[in-house]
Scaffold this motif. Structure first.
Motif, PDB file in Angstrom:
ATOM      1  N   PHE B 126      10.313  -5.183  -9.541  1.00  0.00           N
ATOM      2  CA  PHE B 126       9.675  -3.583  -9.909  1.00  0.00           C
ATOM      3  C   PHE B 126      10.320  -2.938  -9.073  1.00  0.00           C
ATOM      4  CE2 PHE B 126       6.404  -0.443  -9.641  1.00  0.00           C
ATOM      5  CZ  PHE B 126       6.119  -0.364 -10.947  1.00  0.00           C
ATOM      6  N   PRO B 127      11.023  -1.684  -9.423  1.00  0.00           N
ATOM      7  CA  PRO B 127      11.471  -0.595  -8.807  1.00  0.00           C
ATOM      8  C   PRO B 127      11.249  -0.015  -7.604  1.00  0.00           C
ATOM      9  CG  PRO B 127      11.224   0.028 -11.011  1.00  0.00           C
ATOM     10  CD  PRO B 127      10.303  -0.998 -10.725  1.00  0.00           C
ATOM     11  N   SER B 128       9.704   0.010  -7.489  1.00  0.00           N
ATOM     12  CA  SER B 128       9.209   0.667  -6.217  1.00  0.00           C
ATOM     13  C   SER B 128       8.626  -0.546  -5.554  1.00  0.00           C
ATOM     14  CB  SER B 128       8.327   1.695  -6.420  1.00  0.00           C
ATOM     15  OG  SER B 128       9.023   2.591  -7.225  1.00  0.00           O
ATOM     16  N   PRO B 129       8.605  -0.630  -4.285  1.00  0.00           N
ATOM     17  CA  PRO B 129       7.657  -1.598  -3.483  1.00  0.00           C
ATOM     18  C   PRO B 129       6.025  -1.214  -3.782  1.00  0.00           C
ATOM     19  CG  PRO B 129       9.040  -0.577  -1.823  1.00  0.00           C
ATOM     20  CD  PRO B 129       9.280   0.062  -3.188  1.00  0.00           C
ATOM     21  N   CYS B 130       5.209  -2.096  -3.948  1.00  0.00           N
ATOM     22  CA  CYS B 130       4.127  -1.907  -4.677  1.00  0.00           C
ATOM     23  C   CYS B 130       2.935  -2.936  -3.958  1.00  0.00           C
ATOM     24  CB  CYS B 130       3.865  -1.789  -5.860  1.00  0.00           C
ATOM     25  SG  CYS B 130       4.449  -3.103  -6.681  1.00  0.00           S
ATOM     26  N   ASP B 161      -4.210  -7.601 -17.230  1.00  0.00           N
ATOM     27  CA  ASP B 161      -4.382  -8.583 -16.192  1.00  0.00           C
ATOM     28  C   ASP B 161      -3.486  -8.289 -15.070  1.00  0.00           C
ATOM     29  OD1 ASP B 161      -2.204  -9.055 -17.404  1.00  0.00           O
ATOM     30  OD2 ASP B 161      -2.742 -11.263 -18.169  1.00  0.00           O
ATOM     31  N   GLU B 162      -2.774  -7.078 -15.044  1.00  0.00           N
ATOM     32  CA  GLU B 162      -1.970  -6.945 -13.779  1.00  0.00           C
ATOM     33  C   GLU B 162      -1.914  -5.545 -13.496  1.00  0.00           C
ATOM     34  OE1 GLU B 162       2.076  -9.883 -13.651  1.00  0.00           O
ATOM     35  OE2 GLU B 162       1.990  -8.056 -14.963  1.00  0.00           O
ATOM     36  N   MET B 163      -2.109  -5.220 -12.377  1.00  0.00           N
ATOM     37  CA  MET B 163      -2.212  -3.694 -11.960  1.00  0.00           C
ATOM     38  C   MET B 163      -1.207  -3.570 -10.688  1.00  0.00           C
ATOM     39  SD  MET B 163      -5.534  -1.536 -10.790  1.00  0.00           S
ATOM     40  CE  MET B 163      -5.958  -2.367  -9.118  1.00  0.00           C
ATOM     41  N   ARG B 164      -0.390  -2.621 -10.659  1.00  0.00           N
ATOM     42  CA  ARG B 164       0.344  -2.265  -9.258  1.00  0.00           C
ATOM     43  C   ARG B 164      -0.160  -1.070  -8.977  1.00  0.00           C
ATOM     44  NH1 ARG B 164       3.855  -4.916 -12.684  1.00  0.00           N
ATOM     45  NH2 ARG B 164       4.975  -6.641 -11.816  1.00  0.00           N
ATOM     46  N   LEU B 165      -0.043  -0.768  -7.682  1.00  0.00           N
ATOM     47  CA  LEU B 165      -0.364   0.352  -6.739  1.00  0.00           C
ATOM     48  C   LEU B 165       0.753   0.698  -6.006  1.00  0.00           C
ATOM     49  CD1 LEU B 165      -3.987  -0.631  -6.150  1.00  0.00           C
ATOM     50  CD2 LEU B 165      -3.465   1.239  -7.815  1.00  0.00           C
ATOM     51  N   VAL B 166       1.346   1.703  -6.438  1.00  0.00           N
ATOM     52  CA  VAL B 166       2.525   2.222  -5.724  1.00  0.00           C
ATOM     53  C   VAL B 166       2.378   3.774  -4.879  1.00  0.00           C
ATOM     54  CG1 VAL B 166       4.996   2.925  -6.335  1.00  0.00           C
ATOM     55  CG2 VAL B 166       3.704   1.573  -8.134  1.00  0.00           C
ATOM     56  N   PRO B 167       2.152   3.476  -3.555  1.00  0.00           N
ATOM     57  CA  PRO B 167       2.010   4.260  -2.613  1.00  0.00           C
ATOM     58  C   PRO B 167       3.544   5.211  -2.597  1.00  0.00           C
ATOM     59  CG  PRO B 167       2.079   2.488  -1.288  1.00  0.00           C
ATOM     60  CD  PRO B 167       2.341   2.209  -2.711  1.00  0.00           C
ATOM     61  N   SER B 168       3.456   6.344  -2.484  1.00  0.00           N
ATOM     62  CA  SER B 168       4.762   7.193  -2.212  1.00  0.00           C
ATOM     63  C   SER B 168       5.246   6.859  -0.901  1.00  0.00           C
ATOM     64  CB  SER B 168       4.499   8.689  -2.425  1.00  0.00           C
ATOM     65  OG  SER B 168       3.534   9.137  -1.208  1.00  0.00           O
ATOM     66  N   ASP B 169       4.362   6.218  -0.044  1.00  0.00           N
ATOM     67  CA  ASP B 169       5.031   6.241   1.415  1.00  0.00           C
ATOM     68  C   ASP B 169       5.071   4.365   1.439  1.00  0.00           C
ATOM     69  OD1 ASP B 169       5.697   5.473   3.922  1.00  0.00           O
ATOM     70  OD2 ASP B 169       4.053   6.511   4.783  1.00  0.00           O
TER      71      ASP B 169
END
Lengths: 93, 267
Positions: B126-130, B161-169
């Protein structure tokens, strides 16, 4: 509480946790709590083709209720000790 | 009485391992209605005021508390595209994401439905850490592919059945993971309480009493208008005598019910 104690002794060992959704994650047992929630570190997914996203995960928290099996390191199982412990638990002591 | 019941129950539990008598755990688990309703992801729009700055309305009456607020978080449901930055609220019971721009947009999932959460940092996956989560949809044979092909218009949250939460920091990820873990531990599976057994003992006492009444007069069961049986037949005195007799016996407290019963006894 028998298996809580048992898994606590396995902290630091390599285990494979198989979930009820067929995902199997191998990793170092970091911690376990009374609900058998499991924290793993240095994880990798056993069936990587099926769950490619999980490749990226280095540590994870697995809800105890979704665990189907935990595959143990063979030398982490003291059969005699477990035998005694289960008997003691069955007696209610 | 309650002490006795507890002792009985303990005795029963202690002996259950050696005797084949069914223990409470053998019974099918009774699901809370609340538990059935919360499986999987759901829409969440209840904000404390009607602006996008409003915080989510929590179930404070049942002890729900806000544990963590993380601004500037994108959410990715399944394989859908990220949704505009919003604010992540973690309470003692659930994870809530509310859009910063659209106050009608928000999602929530109870910790009971979060099977697994993890920190994901591999850019290939996934492109961003999450924070990566798997959600128990309660659907046993779900095809994970099915949600992929759906358009944005027909978003079926029950299949996510999948959820990603991507904080800007990204530096917040470890702290978020710890909050997730802490709150997940606050939400063990609802365990069947022993109340059922209490109820059973309690109602057994009661039903024993009622059975005794029925035994006195088998016909009593069929009498729907039980308060007039004795009187209508002019058996008042007889009924009263029997009534007093039974009151002296101190077995019964309900004179109304008794009168009808005792009079019926002598029809």
């Amino acid at each position: 509480m028998l298996f809580f104690s048992y898994f606590k002794d396995l902290v630091g060992r390599e285990v494979t946790v198989e979930l009820k959704n067929d995902l199997a994650i191998r990793g170092t047992l970091h911690s376990v709590d009374q609900y058998l929630n499991i924290k793993l570190e240095n994880t990798r997914v056993v069936d990587q083709d099926k769950f490619p996203h999980m490749l990226s995960v280095r540590n994870c928290f697995i809800r105890g209720s979704v665990v189907r099996y935990v595959q143990l390191p063979p030398d982490g199982v003291d059969v005699d000790l477990l035998h005694d412990a289960t008997r003691r638990e069955a007696r209610g002591g | 009485m309650s002490i006795l019941q507890t002792q009985l129950k303990n005795k029963k539990q202690a002996s259950s391992s050696s005797s084949p008598s069914p223990s409470p755990s053998d019974k099918p688990r009774v699901l809370d209605t609340a538990e059935i309703m919360v499986a999987g992801l759901r829409f969440f729009t209840e904000r404390s005021d009607n602006t996008t700055a409003g915080e989510p309305v929590l179930d404070v009456d049942n002890g729900e508390e806000l544990m963590h607020v993380q601004p500037a978080v994108s959410i990715v449901l399944g394989n859908r595209s990220p949704e505009s930055p919003g604010t992540l609220y973690i309470s003692t019971k659930q994870v809530i994401w509310l859009s910063d721009t659209d106050r009608a947009k928000g999602y929530a999932v109870d910790f009971l439905s979060v099977s697994l959460h993890a920190v994901s940092r591999d850019p290939e996956a996934f492109p961003s850490p999450c924070i990566y989560t798997q959600i128990d949809t309660g659907d046993e044979d779900d095809e994970s592919e099915s949600s992929d092909s759906e358009s944005d218009e027909t978003l079926d949250l029950s299949k996510i059945d999948e959820m990603r939460l991507v904080p800007s920091d990204p530096n917040q990820l470890d702290a978020l993971f710890e909050v997730f873990s802490e709150c997940a531990e606050l939400n063990p599976e609802p365990v069947e309480e022993d109340e059922q057994e209490h109820n059973w003992i309690f109602s057994a006492d009661q039903s024993g009493l009622e059975t005794g009444l029925d035994d006195v007069d088998p016909e009593w069961d069929s009498q729907t208008n039980f308060s007039t049986i004795g009187h209508s037949n002019g058996n008042n005195d007889l009924a009263r005598n029997v009534l007093e007799l039974q009151i002296n016996d101190q077995r019964f407290e309900d004179a109304e019910e008794m009168e009808s019963n005792s009079s019926g006894d002598h029809q």
